[in-house]
Design an enzyme around this catalytic site. Structure first.
Site, PDB file in Angstrom:
ATOM      1  N   SER A  89      -8.017  -3.611   0.815  1.00 23.77           N
ATOM      2  CA  SER A  89      -7.879  -2.731   1.966  1.00 23.77           C
ATOM      3  C   SER A  89      -8.202  -3.516   3.241  1.00 23.77           C
ATOM      4  O   SER A  89      -7.652  -4.584   3.456  1.00 23.77           O
ATOM      5  CB  SER A  89      -8.770  -1.498   1.794  1.00 23.77           C
ATOM      6  N   ASP A  97      -2.953   1.035  -1.411  1.00 24.99           N
ATOM      7  CA  ASP A  97      -4.326   0.578  -1.233  1.00 24.99           C
ATOM      8  C   ASP A  97      -5.010   0.245  -2.563  1.00 24.99           C
ATOM      9  O   ASP A  97      -5.105   1.077  -3.458  1.00 24.99           O
ATOM     10  CB  ASP A  97      -5.095   1.698  -0.522  1.00 24.99           C
TER      11      ASP A  97
END
Length: 328
Positions: A37, A178
């Site tokens: 991320s 993600d």
């Protein structure tokens, strides 16, 4: 091998930047950098800077690399529109009804910002082992790729693409999102690749907080809250696993050292309303946390695990980082 492990946390990654600077200034020189991320974004910019330094000077100045990362945040991430733009409600409704949903926000500004500041040659030729992780949403599998992978930048886009808020990224006919869906702190991958001295920097505290006046009828706010709850539990699990692994390794006579730096109290940053002062505040909080963790580690230098959950330490033994003016 020394590894810097950078967890996810959206714009709370500014806290991570401050910790990184403190740790690198103290002499930690990672041979491996892993990110998920926002951690993948920070890892990638460190990879780019170390690749540049190596190409120009044949060596790496890690404190300088940390300062360059800090300057990037201060100068380029000053408001939500620097990261994404809200899609038209009309188009969002039509696309949803016609099964063409492509996220509530458009992350093109972030992608353009990443592309503008990266050099493929620097990423490929950096002497540091760098990996970013994303999740294949068709199979649910976690995938890590090296900065030498031809699709590396696409995986960074995917790793930083918040589910529901942002669209999935297509890579080789597969869709990725993600990496925090599966692992928030990519420490398992670092250990499997041979890391024995690890500094893990997280953006989430061990405990959640109860927001005052949270508007759960605001879709973006609700998504962020659900994500915080999920991410908090995942990162706690990641860290607990790592601490247990290091304990067992040392008992078996295979020395390992793990230092975990994370805030003791939850960080606050409104994803829909933030400015350069908010970013600077988190960077300074991270720097102070990093300094505090270094001092604590020195006091318990004979311990193989140092878990330093730091909130707002009193005092500042070595001073705050010099936060540059975003206009310079």
């Amino acid at each position: 091998m020394k590894a810097l492990v950078l967890g996810g946390g959206s714009m709370k990654g500014a806290f991570q930047v401050g910790v990184i600077q403190a740790v690198l200034e103290n002499g930690f020189e990672p041979e491996m950098v892993y990110g998920i991320s926002v951690g993948s974004l920070n890892a990638t910019f460190l990879a780019n800077e170390t690749g540049k330094q190596n190409a120009e000077n044949g060596r790496i100045d890690w404190p300088l690399a940390g300062r360059k990362l800090l300057e990037f945040w201060i100068k380029n991430i000053t408001q939500p529109q620097d990261i994404s733009t809200l899609r038209s409600r009309v188009m969002l409704g039509m696309n949803t009804l016609m099964s063409r949903f492509d996220g509530i926000v458009d992350p093109s500004p972030l992608h353009l910002l990443i592309r503008k500041h990266l050099n493929d040659d620097y990423l490929r030729d950096t002497p540091v082992k760098v990996k970013a992780g994303a999740v294949n949403i068709e199979t649910g599998e976690m995938k890590y790729v090296s900065s030498r992978d031809p699709h590396y930048i696409d995986f960074v886009y995917a790793s930083s693409s918040i589910p529901m808020l942002m669209p999935a990224v297509e890579i080789d006919n597969h869709l990725y999102l993600d990496g925090g869906l599966r692992e928030v702190a990519p420490i398992r991958e670092a250990i499997e690749d041979g890391a024995t001295e690890i500094v893990l920097i997280g953006c989430h505290s061990p405990l959640l907080y109860q927001p005052e006046g949270i508007n759960t009828r605001n879709l973006i706010t609700l998504i962020e809250r659900v994500r915080d709850i999920t991410v908090n539990q995942i990162v706690n699990n990641n860290i607990q696993w790592a601490e247990s692994y290091v304990d067992r390794s040392n008992l078996r006579g295979k020395p390992m050292k793990l230092t975990v730096v994370r805030p003791s109290t939850p960080l606050f940053l409104d994803l829909q309303h933030f400015n350069s002062e908010d970013i600077s505040r988190l960077i300074i909080e991270g720097y102070r946390a990093g300094v505090e963790s270094i001092l604590k580690a020195e006091k318990v230098s004979d311990t193989t695990i140092v878990d330093t959950a730091i909130g707002h330490p009193v005092g500042n033994p070595v001073g705050d980082p010099a936060v540059p003016d975003k206009t310079t």
